[in-house]
Design a protein around this motif. Structure first.
Motif, PDB file in Angstrom:
ATOM      1  N   ARG A  53      -4.561  -2.854 -12.946  1.00 19.24           N
ATOM      2  CA  ARG A  53      -3.726  -3.055 -11.756  1.00 19.24           C
ATOM      3  C   ARG A  53      -3.485  -4.538 -11.505  1.00 19.24           C
ATOM      4  NH1 ARG A  53      -5.454  -0.140  -6.337  1.00 19.24           N
ATOM      5  NH2 ARG A  53      -6.951  -1.852  -6.256  1.00 19.24           N
ATOM      6  N   ARG A 148       6.090  -0.729   6.692  1.00 17.54           N
ATOM      7  CA  ARG A 148       5.658  -1.231   5.385  1.00 17.54           C
ATOM      8  C   ARG A 148       6.826  -1.947   4.740  1.00 17.54           C
ATOM      9  NH1 ARG A 148       2.479  -3.445   2.614  1.00 17.54           N
ATOM     10  NH2 ARG A 148       1.257  -2.594   0.898  1.00 17.54           N
ATOM     11  N   LYS A 159      -0.803  -5.880  -5.619  1.00 18.34           N
ATOM     12  CA  LYS A 159      -1.887  -6.209  -4.685  1.00 18.34           C
ATOM     13  C   LYS A 159      -1.964  -7.735  -4.617  1.00 18.34           C
ATOM     14  CE  LYS A 159      -6.534  -4.714  -3.540  1.00 18.34           C
ATOM     15  NZ  LYS A 159      -6.265  -4.470  -2.125  1.00 18.34           N
ATOM     16  N   TYR A 163      -1.202 -10.293   2.965  1.00 17.24           N
ATOM     17  CA  TYR A 163      -1.503  -9.054   3.695  1.00 17.24           C
ATOM     18  C   TYR A 163      -1.147  -9.133   5.171  1.00 17.24           C
ATOM     19  CZ  TYR A 163      -3.500  -5.602   0.592  1.00 17.24           C
ATOM     20  OH  TYR A 163      -3.657  -4.611  -0.344  1.00 17.24           O
ATOM     21  N   GLU A 192       1.354   4.272   3.635  1.00 16.26           N
ATOM     22  CA  GLU A 192      -0.089   4.132   3.410  1.00 16.26           C
ATOM     23  C   GLU A 192      -0.685   3.383   4.588  1.00 16.26           C
ATOM     24  OE1 GLU A 192      -0.896   1.504   0.031  1.00 16.26           O
ATOM     25  OE2 GLU A 192       0.862   0.314   0.545  1.00 16.26           O
ATOM     26  N   GLY A 193      -1.993   3.192   4.548  1.00 16.72           N
ATOM     27  CA  GLY A 193      -2.663   2.456   5.603  1.00 16.72           C
ATOM     28  C   GLY A 193      -2.693   0.974   5.290  1.00 16.72           C
ATOM     29  N   SER A 194      -3.298   0.194   6.189  1.00 20.84           N
ATOM     30  CA  SER A 194      -3.337  -1.264   6.007  1.00 20.84           C
ATOM     31  C   SER A 194      -4.050  -1.621   4.711  1.00 20.84           C
ATOM     32  CB  SER A 194      -4.036  -1.918   7.195  1.00 20.84           C
ATOM     33  OG  SER A 194      -5.394  -1.533   7.225  1.00 20.84           O
ATOM     34  N   THR A 195      -5.103  -0.886   4.392  1.00 22.15           N
ATOM     35  CA  THR A 195      -5.858  -1.147   3.146  1.00 22.15           C
ATOM     36  C   THR A 195      -6.358   0.156   2.526  1.00 22.15           C
ATOM     37  OG1 THR A 195      -7.885  -1.388   4.447  1.00 22.15           O
ATOM     38  CG2 THR A 195      -6.722  -3.421   3.895  1.00 22.15           C
ATOM     39  N   PHE A 196      -5.562   1.199   2.664  1.00 22.93           N
ATOM     40  CA  PHE A 196      -6.013   2.502   2.149  1.00 22.93           C
ATOM     41  C   PHE A 196      -4.827   3.431   1.941  1.00 22.93           C
ATOM     42  CE2 PHE A 196      -6.538   2.120   6.753  1.00 22.93           C
ATOM     43  CZ  PHE A 196      -5.751   3.156   7.233  1.00 22.93           C
ATOM     44  N   ASN A 197      -5.028   4.444   1.123  1.00 25.73           N
ATOM     45  CA  ASN A 197      -4.027   5.492   0.928  1.00 25.73           C
ATOM     46  C   ASN A 197      -4.319   6.646   1.892  1.00 25.73           C
ATOM     47  OD1 ASN A 197      -4.254   4.418  -2.329  1.00 25.73           O
ATOM     48  ND2 ASN A 197      -2.249   4.596  -1.375  1.00 25.73           N
ATOM     49  N   LEU A 216       0.599   0.987  -2.697  1.00 24.19           N
ATOM     50  CA  LEU A 216      -0.311   0.576  -3.765  1.00 24.19           C
ATOM     51  C   LEU A 216      -0.830   1.839  -4.455  1.00 24.19           C
ATOM     52  CD1 LEU A 216      -1.700  -2.063  -4.854  1.00 24.19           C
ATOM     53  CD2 LEU A 216      -3.712  -1.303  -3.601  1.00 24.19           C
ATOM     54  N   GLY A 218      -3.590   3.379  -5.443  1.00 27.08           N
ATOM     55  CA  GLY A 218      -5.037   3.260  -5.232  1.00 27.08           C
ATOM     56  C   GLY A 218      -5.818   3.842  -6.398  1.00 27.08           C
ATOM     57  N   ILE A 219      -6.882   3.156  -6.761  1.00 25.84           N
ATOM     58  CA  ILE A 219      -7.771   3.681  -7.804  1.00 25.84           C
ATOM     59  C   ILE A 219      -8.438   4.951  -7.252  1.00 25.84           C
ATOM     60  CG2 ILE A 219      -9.728   3.125  -9.330  1.00 25.84           C
ATOM     61  CD1 ILE A 219      -7.403   1.071  -9.618  1.00 25.84           C
ATOM     62  N   THR A 220      -8.807   4.913  -5.977  1.00 23.97           N
ATOM     63  CA  THR A 220      -9.446   6.076  -5.351  1.00 23.97           C
ATOM     64  C   THR A 220      -8.448   7.231  -5.251  1.00 23.97           C
ATOM     65  OG1 THR A 220     -10.504   4.379  -3.994  1.00 23.97           O
ATOM     66  CG2 THR A 220     -11.069   6.663  -3.503  1.00 23.97           C
ATOM     67  N   GLY A 255     -10.014   4.620  -0.274  1.00 25.07           N
ATOM     68  CA  GLY A 255      -9.971   3.243  -0.771  1.00 25.07           C
ATOM     69  C   GLY A 255     -11.311   2.910  -1.399  1.00 25.07           C
ATOM     70  N   SER A 256     -11.344   1.844  -2.162  1.00 25.02           N
ATOM     71  CA  SER A 256     -12.587   1.475  -2.852  1.00 25.02           C
ATOM     72  C   SER A 256     -13.711   1.185  -1.865  1.00 25.02           C
ATOM     73  CB  SER A 256     -12.355   0.241  -3.723  1.00 25.02           C
ATOM     74  OG  SER A 256     -11.409   0.541  -4.712  1.00 25.02           O
TER      75      SER A 256
HETATM   76  N1  PMP Z   1      -3.356   0.603  -0.158  1.00 26.67           N
HETATM   77  C1  PMP Z   1      -3.582  -0.686   0.165  1.00 26.67           C
HETATM   78  C2  PMP Z   1      -2.494  -1.441   0.854  1.00 26.67           C
HETATM   79  C3  PMP Z   1      -4.811  -1.294  -0.126  1.00 26.67           C
HETATM   80  O1  PMP Z   1      -5.031  -2.573   0.203  1.00 26.67           O
HETATM   81  C4  PMP Z   1      -5.824  -0.534  -0.752  1.00 26.67           C
HETATM   82  C5  PMP Z   1      -7.156  -1.168  -1.055  1.00 26.67           C
HETATM   83  N2  PMP Z   1      -7.139  -1.800  -2.285  1.00 26.67           N
HETATM   84  C6  PMP Z   1      -5.551   0.803  -1.084  1.00 26.67           C
HETATM   85  C7  PMP Z   1      -4.310   1.335  -0.767  1.00 26.67           C
HETATM   86  C8  PMP Z   1      -6.590   1.651  -1.772  1.00 26.67           C
HETATM   87  O2  PMP Z   1      -6.733   1.251  -3.111  1.00 26.67           O
HETATM   88  P1  PMP Z   1      -8.101   1.452  -3.909  1.00 26.67           P
HETATM   89  O3  PMP Z   1      -8.407   2.915  -3.843  1.00 26.67           O
HETATM   90  O4  PMP Z   1      -7.766   0.996  -5.289  1.00 26.67           O
HETATM   91  O5  PMP Z   1      -9.135   0.620  -3.255  1.00 26.67           O
END
Ligand code: PMP
Length: 302
Positions: A53, A148, A159, A163, A192-197, A216, A218-220, A255-256
């Motif tokens: 990624r 977004r 990524k 942010y 998606e969320g601020s830092t998550f799916n 993004l 997401g790996i998760t 998210g991770s």
């Molecule tokens: N969307 C955004 C905007 C993120 O910042 C993240 C965190 N990296 C994710 C989704 C989830 O991604 P991951 O599962 O790879 O942590």
């Protein structure tokens, strides 16, 4: 002070010396990429996917990486090893942030102003210092009024160190007494969320927005699809308005760092009686099993 290990351009440095020049483009323009990786039993989870990624983000940002993925991988393993060598941290799980800046040089956008190669910094912290709320408690989030970025602007598939848009959505939610925020696109569809799916479940079927909406990968998120396949839970990548989430049986985010976290409130609307839903519980249980298994199996097939 929370325990940390910092590595800059391949060398572990004391915190006091871990400084970036004001001419670094990450500082001046947010001209950087990053990945957050965490360990299970001291092993980085899906490191190769994170490096894939990072390379994909670099392409989207027209950034030539001057270090090979082997160099980044070695630095990740190095900070994890060093973190776990700190007193009392031998069994700690580690959060690793890998930041790659386009570099530094003379002021200005032009690439001819660059005087360094891409600069890479790693920050290793105790994962539990950044832990999300417990699974059983879940999280309360809101749909943000902030949209977004369109994929035609700064593509959310990359990524990057930029942010602020997501951060503003987060800050609005925090002001409203909520934990975090989900962003819609300009058409009013959930991204998606601020830092998550984000995912919702209705009548046993899991749904999440498709990649081409501008999110993004997401790996998760990918792990959730594997889990759904394993458990024979149907899932769909579809566009949907926020109303589908308000009326869903279950909502969860991934998210991770957050792993798999049930959403108990969407704004003022209680979801799934304010408790983790059945499918979310099943997925989470398998997630816990999967990360444990992968940490104990050498060389997971990609
Ligand atoms: N969307 C955004 C905007 C993120 O910042 C993240 C965190 N990296 C994710 C989704 C989830 O991604 P991951 O599962 O790879 O942590």
């Amino acid at each position: 002070m929370q325990p940390s290990i910092i590595s800059m351009n391949g060398k572990i440095v004391p915190l006091e010396q871990a400084k970036v020049t004001v001419f670094d483009r990450s500082f001046l323009f947010g001209d950087s990429l990053y990945e957050v990786i965490r360990t299970y039993q001291g092993k980085p989870f899906r490191l190769e996917d994170h490096l894939d990624r990072l390379e994909a983000s670099a392409k989207l940002c027209a950034m030539s990486l001057h270090q090979s993925r082997e160099v980044y991988a070695a630095a990740v393993l190095d900070v994890i090893r060093s973190f776990r060598a700190l007193p009392g941290e031998g069994n700690s799980e580690v959060y690793v942030r890998l930041i790659v800046s386009r570099g530094s040089g003379k002021m200005g956008f032009g690439l001819k102003n660059l005087e360094t190669k891409t600069q890479y910094t790693l920050i290793a912290l105790r994962a539990s210092d950044l832990a999300p709320p417990p699974f059983k408690v879940g999280t309360k989030i809101q749909i943000s009024t902030i949209r977004r970025n369109a994929p035609e602007a700064l593509n959310p598939a990359a990524k990057t160190g930029n942010y602020l848009n997501s951060l503003l959505a987060y800050l609005d939610a925090a002001k409203a007494g909520l934990d975090d925020a989900i962003l819609l696109n300009a058409d009013g569809h959930v991204t998606e969320g601020s830092t998550f799916n984000v995912f919702y479940v209705n009548r046993g079927i899991v749904a999440t927005p498709p990649l081409d909406i501008g999110i993004l990968e997401g790996i998760t998120r990918k792990v959730i699809f594997e889990i759904c396949d394993d458990l024979q839970i149907q899932y769909r990548e579809v566009r949907f308005p926020p109303e589908y989430m308000y009326s869903a049986d279950e909502v969860f985010i991934t998210g991770s760092v957050k792993e798999v976290l049930p959403v108990t409130y969407l704004g003022t609307k209680k979801i799934s009686n304010g408790k983790p839903g059945k499918i979310t519980q099943k997925i989470h249980a398998r997630f816990v099993e999967k990360v444990r298994n992968e940490a104990t199996i050498e060389g997971r097939k990609r």
